[in-house]
Design a protein around this motif. Sequence first.
Motif, mmCIF file in Angstrom:
data_model
loop_
_atom_site.group_PDB
_atom_site.id
_atom_site.type_symbol
_atom_site.label_atom_id
_atom_site.label_comp_id
_atom_site.label_asym_id
_atom_site.label_seq_id
_atom_site.Cartn_x
_atom_site.Cartn_y
_atom_site.Cartn_z
ATOM 1 N N LYS A 59 13.796 1.995 3.973
ATOM 2 C CA LYS A 59 13.467 3.346 3.534
ATOM 3 C C LYS A 59 13.501 3.452 2.014
ATOM 4 O O LYS A 59 12.594 4.020 1.390
ATOM 5 N N MET A 62 10.567 1.643 0.153
ATOM 6 C CA MET A 62 9.229 2.229 0.239
ATOM 7 C C MET A 62 8.891 3.092 -0.976
ATOM 8 O O MET A 62 7.734 3.467 -1.174
ATOM 9 N N LYS A 63 9.868 3.403 -1.793
ATOM 10 C CA LYS A 63 9.631 4.246 -2.965
ATOM 11 C C LYS A 63 8.682 3.585 -3.963
ATOM 12 O O LYS A 63 7.881 4.255 -4.603
ATOM 13 N N ASN A 64 8.791 2.277 -4.118
ATOM 14 C CA ASN A 64 7.917 1.564 -5.056
ATOM 15 C C ASN A 64 6.639 1.137 -4.317
ATOM 16 O O ASN A 64 6.300 -0.040 -4.232
ATOM 17 N N TRP A 65 5.919 2.127 -3.796
ATOM 18 C CA TRP A 65 4.798 1.862 -2.892
ATOM 19 C C TRP A 65 3.649 1.121 -3.563
ATOM 20 O O TRP A 65 2.942 0.335 -2.931
ATOM 21 N N LYS A 66 3.439 1.355 -4.861
ATOM 22 C CA LYS A 66 2.321 0.719 -5.562
ATOM 23 C C LYS A 66 2.487 -0.798 -5.588
ATOM 24 O O LYS A 66 1.532 -1.548 -5.346
ATOM 25 N N HIS A 68 4.448 -2.580 -3.498
ATOM 26 C CA HIS A 68 4.443 -3.084 -2.130
ATOM 27 C C HIS A 68 3.032 -3.192 -1.564
ATOM 28 O O HIS A 68 2.681 -4.188 -0.921
ATOM 29 N N LEU A 69 2.232 -2.156 -1.801
ATOM 30 C CA LEU A 69 0.851 -2.169 -1.317
ATOM 31 C C LEU A 69 0.071 -3.303 -1.968
ATOM 32 O O LEU A 69 -0.712 -3.992 -1.304
ATOM 33 N N GLN A 72 1.018 -6.737 -0.382
ATOM 34 C CA GLN A 72 0.431 -6.917 0.955
ATOM 35 C C GLN A 72 -1.074 -7.157 0.875
ATOM 36 O O GLN A 72 -1.635 -7.928 1.663
ATOM 37 N N ASN A 132 9.329 -6.580 0.315
ATOM 38 C CA ASN A 132 7.962 -7.086 0.513
ATOM 39 C C ASN A 132 7.919 -8.297 1.429
ATOM 40 O O ASN A 132 7.077 -8.378 2.326
#
Length: 328
Positions: A59, A62-66, A68-69, A72, A132
């Motif tokens: 949880k 997920m804050k550092n979504w940029k 992580h995305l 992936q 990640n």
Amino acid sequence: MKLKFDGFIVALIGMILFAYIYPDIAAFLEGKFLNTLISIGVALVFFFYGLKLSFIEIKDGMKNWKLHLSVQLFTFGLFPLLVLAFRPFIHTETQEQFWLSFYFLAALPSTVTSSVVMVSIARGNVPAAIFNASISGLVGVAITPLLMHFFLDVQEMNVFTELYIGLLFEVLLPVILGLLIQPYWGKWAHKYGTALSRFDKGVVLAIVYSSFAESFMSDVFHSVSKYYLIGLFIGVILLFFTVYLIIYLLVRYVLKFNREDQISGIFCGSKKSLTHGSVFSKFLFANNPKLGLYILPLMIYHAFQIFVVTIIAQKMGKQYEEELLKRK
């Protein structure tokens, strides 16, 4: 600069030699004994994998979504697209086999342990690396077979039933069970993390032995030339440096991440998991006597990525420490 000796790579080579000398062991009870042991081992590997995860860490991560995305997309987008670019040049069965082995490598998730260790050495964003690499393995359960499905001969195997059922019972359900029990056994899993890591490697070695023993018994390697094997080595090296350079340019000049996120993005995005690859190959290339050839590029890539990234990580870590001294 000292480089850590990786005994696992030597063990992999030793297991291939053992499969060459004693391939008949894999055929005991028509192969059912070894296959059953491997299936149990795989389920335990991913159960322990789930035990090491945490809903809270997921949880928070997920804050550092940029970042992580991006990782992936590098893992499941950039890699496969680079290999797909060579698909139009494939004309023979041997070329198809060569290309598919690289595409399988490209479709795999990122590795967990080595990514986190390397990011830590380089003084990068370790929590992001943990998130990640962990999420990549879960995403790969769905994405890797889907990417491979378009290029596999599935006349005798329905990928979306047998393959996913196998992954469900041996990978996904054990991970979920581990996650559910994590609040109670999580500390135990972290306490004995080293022993569990050795168990993971032991299962991988068993899969490697089984794969190569079957290939040696079928005389698969006699059907390929030395130039084929040389091509594998050259292809792996070129693929690694091409991916590494592209990711480096993207995270630094396009996405403009800070130093810590750049390191996590490069190291996690350029890695491929031998553990997941060994497990997935068991389902994707079921009963295929050429399985040894299909996982060979992955084994070469695994060894090469550890060697090269260790050097890079140690250099980055040293530079970071020198910069801190200058500021003081």
